[in-house]
Write an enzyme that holds these catalytic residues in place. Sequence first.
Site, mmCIF file in Angstrom:
data_model
loop_
_atom_site.group_PDB
_atom_site.id
_atom_site.type_symbol
_atom_site.label_atom_id
_atom_site.label_comp_id
_atom_site.label_asym_id
_atom_site.label_seq_id
_atom_site.Cartn_x
_atom_site.Cartn_y
_atom_site.Cartn_z
ATOM 1 N N HIS A 24 -12.860 -29.543 28.485
ATOM 2 C CA HIS A 24 -11.650 -30.364 28.463
ATOM 3 C C HIS A 24 -11.241 -30.661 29.896
ATOM 4 O O HIS A 24 -11.247 -29.756 30.746
ATOM 5 C CB HIS A 24 -10.546 -29.610 27.715
ATOM 6 C CG HIS A 24 -9.197 -30.220 27.915
ATOM 7 N ND1 HIS A 24 -8.957 -31.567 27.745
ATOM 8 C CD2 HIS A 24 -8.013 -29.671 28.292
ATOM 9 C CE1 HIS A 24 -7.693 -31.818 28.006
ATOM 10 N NE2 HIS A 24 -7.094 -30.688 28.346
ATOM 11 N N ASN A 31 -5.740 -36.192 32.431
ATOM 12 C CA ASN A 31 -5.881 -35.324 31.251
ATOM 13 C C ASN A 31 -5.458 -36.113 30.011
ATOM 14 O O ASN A 31 -4.272 -36.387 29.821
ATOM 15 C CB ASN A 31 -5.003 -34.080 31.443
ATOM 16 C CG ASN A 31 -5.009 -33.155 30.225
ATOM 17 O OD1 ASN A 31 -5.470 -33.541 29.144
ATOM 18 N ND2 ASN A 31 -4.502 -31.955 30.393
ATOM 19 N N CYS A 42 -5.357 -30.442 22.968
ATOM 20 C CA CYS A 42 -6.545 -30.775 23.770
ATOM 21 C C CYS A 42 -7.832 -30.239 23.155
ATOM 22 O O CYS A 42 -8.927 -30.566 23.615
ATOM 23 C CB CYS A 42 -6.375 -30.253 25.187
ATOM 24 S SG CYS A 42 -4.818 -30.754 25.924
HETATM 25 C C1 LIG Z 1 0.016 -27.949 37.008
HETATM 26 C C2 LIG Z 1 -0.789 -27.324 38.122
HETATM 27 C C3 LIG Z 1 -1.729 -28.361 38.705
HETATM 28 C C4 LIG Z 1 0.165 -26.881 39.228
HETATM 29 O O1 LIG Z 1 -0.587 -26.262 40.249
HETATM 30 P P1 LIG Z 1 -0.098 -24.886 40.863
HETATM 31 O O2 LIG Z 1 -1.038 -24.522 41.927
HETATM 32 O O3 LIG Z 1 0.102 -23.914 39.723
HETATM 33 O O4 LIG Z 1 1.276 -25.310 41.476
HETATM 34 P P2 LIG Z 1 2.610 -24.462 41.605
HETATM 35 O O5 LIG Z 1 3.506 -24.823 40.479
HETATM 36 O O6 LIG Z 1 2.284 -23.016 41.840
HETATM 37 O O7 LIG Z 1 3.185 -25.022 42.924
HETATM 38 C C5 LIG Z 1 2.547 -24.768 44.206
HETATM 39 C C6 LIG Z 1 3.306 -25.487 45.272
HETATM 40 O O8 LIG Z 1 3.154 -26.903 45.083
HETATM 41 C C7 LIG Z 1 4.441 -27.514 44.916
HETATM 42 N N1 LIG Z 1 4.309 -28.537 43.886
HETATM 43 C C8 LIG Z 1 4.442 -28.423 42.560
HETATM 44 N N2 LIG Z 1 4.229 -29.605 41.964
HETATM 45 C C9 LIG Z 1 3.952 -30.468 42.958
HETATM 46 C C10 LIG Z 1 3.634 -31.827 42.995
HETATM 47 N N3 LIG Z 1 3.535 -32.576 41.876
HETATM 48 N N4 LIG Z 1 3.395 -32.401 44.163
HETATM 49 C C11 LIG Z 1 3.469 -31.715 45.311
HETATM 50 N N5 LIG Z 1 3.762 -30.415 45.357
HETATM 51 C C12 LIG Z 1 4.003 -29.802 44.182
HETATM 52 C C13 LIG Z 1 5.360 -26.414 44.462
HETATM 53 O O9 LIG Z 1 6.692 -26.693 44.839
HETATM 54 C C14 LIG Z 1 4.812 -25.234 45.228
HETATM 55 O O10 LIG Z 1 5.265 -25.293 46.569
HETATM 56 P P3 LIG Z 1 5.612 -23.948 47.382
HETATM 57 O O11 LIG Z 1 4.313 -23.194 47.471
HETATM 58 O O12 LIG Z 1 6.114 -24.471 48.684
HETATM 59 O O13 LIG Z 1 6.638 -23.240 46.561
HETATM 60 C C15 LIG Z 1 -1.585 -26.100 37.627
HETATM 61 O O14 LIG Z 1 -0.721 -25.048 37.298
HETATM 62 C C16 LIG Z 1 -2.431 -26.404 36.438
HETATM 63 O O15 LIG Z 1 -3.329 -27.217 36.494
HETATM 64 N N6 LIG Z 1 -2.178 -25.707 35.323
HETATM 65 C C17 LIG Z 1 -2.956 -25.897 34.110
HETATM 66 C C18 LIG Z 1 -2.587 -27.203 33.533
HETATM 67 C C19 LIG Z 1 -3.384 -27.541 32.369
HETATM 68 O O16 LIG Z 1 -4.547 -27.286 32.327
HETATM 69 N N7 LIG Z 1 -2.733 -28.154 31.430
HETATM 70 C C20 LIG Z 1 -3.350 -28.732 30.341
HETATM 71 C C21 LIG Z 1 -3.778 -27.783 29.347
HETATM 72 S S1 LIG Z 1 -4.124 -28.790 28.067
#
Ligand SMILES: CC(C)(COP(=O)(O)OP(=O)(O)OC[C@H]1O[C@@H](n2cnc3c(N)ncnc32)[C@H](O)[C@@H]1OP(=O)(O)O)[C@@H](O)C(=O)NCCC(=O)NCCS
Length: 332
Positions: free
Chosen positions: A257, A288, A123
């Site tokens: 990004h 993304n 990215c």
């Molecule tokens: C991927 C991302 C959006 C996930 O968000 P998060 O807040 O970390 O989510 P979590 O994995 O902690 O999950 C939180 C809750 O949502 C749920 N969940 C996870 N994915 C889900 C989805 N697609 N839909 C609905 N619920 C979801 C989980 O089960 C969890 O539930 P719980 O609280 O009951 O256990 C986030 O971590 C993120 O944006 N990370 C950076 C990604 C990034 O920038 N990547 C590119 C770099 S190039």
Amino acid sequence: MTAPLTIRPGRAGSRIAGVGSYLPHRIVTNAEMCTMIDSSDEWIQQRTGIIERRWASDDEPLIFMVAEASRRAIEHANVSTDDIDAVIVASVTHLKATPALAPILAAELGLKDPAAYDISAACAGFCYALAQADAIIRTGGATTVLIVGAERLSDLTDKSDRSTAFLFADGAGAAIVVGSDTPGVGPVVWGSDGTQADVITQTADFRDAVPTGQMPTVYMDGKPVFRWATTFIADAASDILAQTGIEPDQLDVFIPHQANNRITDSMLRHLKLPEHIVVARTIKRFGNTSAASVPMAMVELLANGEAHSGQTALIIGFGAGLVYAGQVVVLP
Ligand SMILES: CC(C)(COP(=O)(O)OP(=O)(O)OC[C@H]1O[C@@H](n2cnc3c(N)ncnc32)[C@H](O)[C@@H]1OP(=O)(O)O)[C@@H](O)C(=O)NCCC(=O)NCCS
């Protein structure tokens, strides 16, 4: 005695002369996404800001998308293809180790014998390519450089993985970089942390994947990436301003990004950017798109009139590697 080597003089600086992008036709809404993963439109929007994304179809291969974006950048820059003497393509979804995509793109555009190579910086790819274009122009290696960030991430996305499927998308963004007596590309701030290589990685290398008949996909452990982006990368963004000698209130536009709107919000708080600054939020409609996200956002802001030629923009890319790069640029 060793003969002294002649050094080719370069230009004082470089600037972006034009940009162009390609957006695949097929829109994948959050509603459609939720037919593939157990999720909801509300959760995806709240956690990331994404409303819809584009996935390329069979008739939109990577070479087609990079060529279309490049043609638009060439037109916007109003340069002759005869003048382009280097081509750099940043992508992690050109699925051949060799040949690189850049020489194929050069041939597609009918360019005459340019230097042409690919870089793999996920990215951050576009900002890496811009740093290289700026450097080779300043050291006399080229005069007019075509740089492209482009991805078909949907090829490497597990459509049933609820931690990545809703994030990744396809698209291409290109820029023409030319020499300039007044620098329009500031010093790059860049780096890497390979100790975190496994937080965003391919599930298998291609050799191991071939016998299974299954394409590898991108695995991501979102939490550490989020933490790194909102702490270390936010500091790096401050450093870019410091190294360019720009105060936050002298900036017009912020194009981070497009990984997650919450990461962008956190960076904004960290940088203490004033209210009037225009902030790219193209993740809402584009998802993304990795190496393509910064140039696609730049094109969009210029096209919809939110940003203008001559304004100062902070751009920063960060992702798998982990790697990052960013600079302050004057918009074309
Ligand atoms: C991927 C991302 C959006 C996930 O968000 P998060 O807040 O970390 O989510 P979590 O994995 O902690 O999950 C939180 C809750 O949502 C749920 N969940 C996870 N994915 C889900 C989805 N697609 N839909 C609905 N619920 C979801 C989980 O089960 C969890 O539930 P719980 O609280 O009951 O256990 C986030 O971590 C993120 O944006 N990370 C950076 C990604 C990034 O920038 N990547 C590119 C770099 S190039």
